[in-house]
Design a protein around this motif. Sequence first.
Motif, PDB file in Angstrom:
ATOM      1  N   SER A 115       0.832  -1.210   0.000  1.00 42.11           N
ATOM      2  CA  SER A 115       0.000   0.000   0.000  1.00 42.11           C
ATOM      3  C   SER A 115       0.863   1.255   0.000  1.00 42.11           C
ATOM      4  N   TYR A 116       2.160   1.113  -0.147  1.00 42.78           N
ATOM      5  CA  TYR A 116       3.167   2.186  -0.081  1.00 42.78           C
ATOM      6  C   TYR A 116       3.322   2.733   1.334  1.00 42.78           C
ATOM      7  N   ALA A 117       2.196   2.832   2.094  1.00 41.03           N
ATOM      8  CA  ALA A 117       2.232   3.308   3.482  1.00 41.03           C
ATOM      9  C   ALA A 117       2.995   4.620   3.621  1.00 41.03           C
ATOM     10  N   LEU A 118       2.736   5.565   2.712  1.00 37.01           N
ATOM     11  CA  LEU A 118       3.346   6.896   2.862  1.00 37.01           C
ATOM     12  C   LEU A 118       2.529   7.678   3.888  1.00 37.01           C
ATOM     13  N   TYR A 119       3.214   8.575   4.600  1.00 36.77           N
ATOM     14  CA  TYR A 119       2.515   9.364   5.609  1.00 36.77           C
ATOM     15  C   TYR A 119       1.798  10.508   4.900  1.00 36.77           C
ATOM     16  N   PRO A 120       0.466  10.477   4.834  1.00 33.70           N
ATOM     17  CA  PRO A 120      -0.256  11.418   3.975  1.00 33.70           C
ATOM     18  C   PRO A 120      -0.149  12.864   4.437  1.00 33.70           C
ATOM     19  N   ASN A 121       0.161  13.079   5.719  1.00 38.11           N
ATOM     20  CA  ASN A 121       0.190  14.447   6.231  1.00 38.11           C
ATOM     21  C   ASN A 121       1.564  15.084   6.115  1.00 38.11           C
TER      22      ASN A 121
ATOM     23  N   ASN B 257       8.701  12.502   4.083  1.00 35.52           N
ATOM     24  CA  ASN B 257       8.456  11.067   4.008  1.00 35.52           C
ATOM     25  C   ASN B 257       9.753  10.313   3.775  1.00 35.52           C
TER      26      ASN B 257
ATOM     27  N   ARG C 177       4.227   7.489  -6.135  1.00 34.91           N
ATOM     28  CA  ARG C 177       4.172   7.080  -4.730  1.00 34.91           C
ATOM     29  C   ARG C 177       5.104   5.905  -4.491  1.00 34.91           C
TER      30      ARG C 177
END
Lengths: 281, 359
Positions: B83-89, B95, B139
């Motif tokens: 899911s890539y699990a990037l920090y959206p904020n 990141n 992403r």
Amino acid sequence: MEHQSLIFRIFIHTMALLVAVVILAPLAWLFIMSVSSSVDLSAKPLHWWPETLDFSRYSLLFSQSDNSAGAAFMSSLGNSIKVASMATIAALVVGVPAGWAASRNPQLGWTLGGVIGTYMLPPVALSVPLYLILAKFGLLNNVFGLALVYLSILAPFVTWLLKAGFDPIPRDLEDAASIDGARLDQMLRIVILPLALPVIATALIFAFLLAWDEFFYALLFTSNQNAKTLTVAIADLAGGRVSDYGLIATAGVIAALPPVAVGILMQRALISGLTNGGVKG
Amino acid sequence: MSTLELHGIRKSYGALETLKGIDLDLQNGEFLVLLGASGCGKSTLLNMISGLSEPTAGEIILDGRTLNGVHPKDRDIAMVFQSYALYPNLTVARNIGFGLEMRNVDLTTRKKAVAEAAEMLQISHLLDRKPGDLSGGQRQRVAIGRAMVRKPKLFLFDEPLSNLDAKLRMEMRSELKRLHQMLGVTVVYVTHDQIEAMTLATRIAVMNGGQIEQLGTPAEIYNRPTSRFVAEFMGAPPMNILPTSAVAGGLRLGTTKTVWRCHHPASEIVVGIRPEALKTKTIAGGLRLSGRVELIELTGPEQIVSLALDGASITASLPAEEELRLGQALDLYVDTERLSAFDAETGLRVEITSEHPKA
């Protein structure tokens, strides 16, 4: 739908207007009552619009001379702010970690269900035990005591609301953060809580409103200006031999202001949270 | 030098055992692909290497250090999530630099490292954006950058390409291969896509039912599968499997008249033939399979032809230039060197030597 018939559009607008009127009419009447003279309010037939605007009741409630209605009202306003703020902040302090823990450990869900189950009990059933407990600890007629009682109501509610808010935040983010070397506090502070900000703001508003509007326990557990809250003070205004409906309305208008302020403040947090981009990493 | 060692890794959830003893030895700079269908335990194994879960039994050793019980943050491992699990904020730059930030690396060093990683992945122009504004491929690059920037001992990839569309997946595949060749890092990569496994891996571990079915180079896995499961799992279209019956001096394929002259054991044998091993030209010493063309599927460079034999059907990948008609009779030839034989009972590979008729 791109293409709506004219009749349908008229129907939608009429309905929207109707809803708006239903919501706003009592507020408008509250304000009109607060600035009408007693004569206008008791006239038959009723004067829907006062002859002259009368702001004397506002100055009466804001007056600070000893033993006046104003002093009692202002101290109850202060008590309400104190009690509601303390209870709300404490509920969030408890509810944020508890909601997160419940969201990440679904097998604990039943405990939350059990706590929510106590909501099914009518407040009357709890009033005697709570009274005895508060009396035992010497917390009757005390803002801290009342805040504690409110905390017991707010904490489960806030926890439950926040659990639902944490649920859609993907666990992968926490896994990624911990592999990236974040400690638990860093993970929560930098990654998870900013994403949960909108729902935290929502929980804050609702918790504050719940505490602000509470009447029954406040009536039972407070007796004078040391701890009496606004809802009880407004009821007192109506309890005398002569009820000045205008004065009650004025107190109602003033009582509505702090929650509105909190709402406006939180709305910013809500909007900033929503524009931060989707949760889908 | 071996980097990662797994000894007897087991994992049970209650009575259910999902991993049944995994032993692996990973050399420095290797690209190991854990390949298997969903539920075979490959992601569970990866999670245990990363420290997100603990094995029930067994030992994980990275660079001579036992990792059992060590928190993920102290393992010196980076992971790229499906899911890539990037920090959206957080911004892309933050990141990527998150791992360094958590390790208290000072801002200038961090910025330099982030800029370098971004340059290598061609995402320098995106550093100020939020993950929500990026496309899937971008992403993915950010997620790889985040893993790369810390220079960990080991990279873990959990089906990183499965959320991308076909074209982008191929692009990112080559990109990953290029990065691996350039950086020489050690990688454990989980996928269910055999093409990804074949193209990327230096070694593949085919997993089935919580065990490693076969561990070997892509060529070994493809050409000499040690079991029927591996043979059928690898390759598209899949390998043809034909039952055999023993006749004097050989094995008869299915109910056809074709007989493979060979020394074979007494047990029942099935024979596997890769679709691309079947040719229309005669092969000296090869077997001939005669049948009727039942179905033709043109993929572009080749056509996949289903041939109806007596009581069986086989698939052949033939050059697109061959002119074939539906229903026509066709003879296909296969070199006996390219046959795989398996015990019908155990599914294990059986080595069978052909017996060439004296000329």
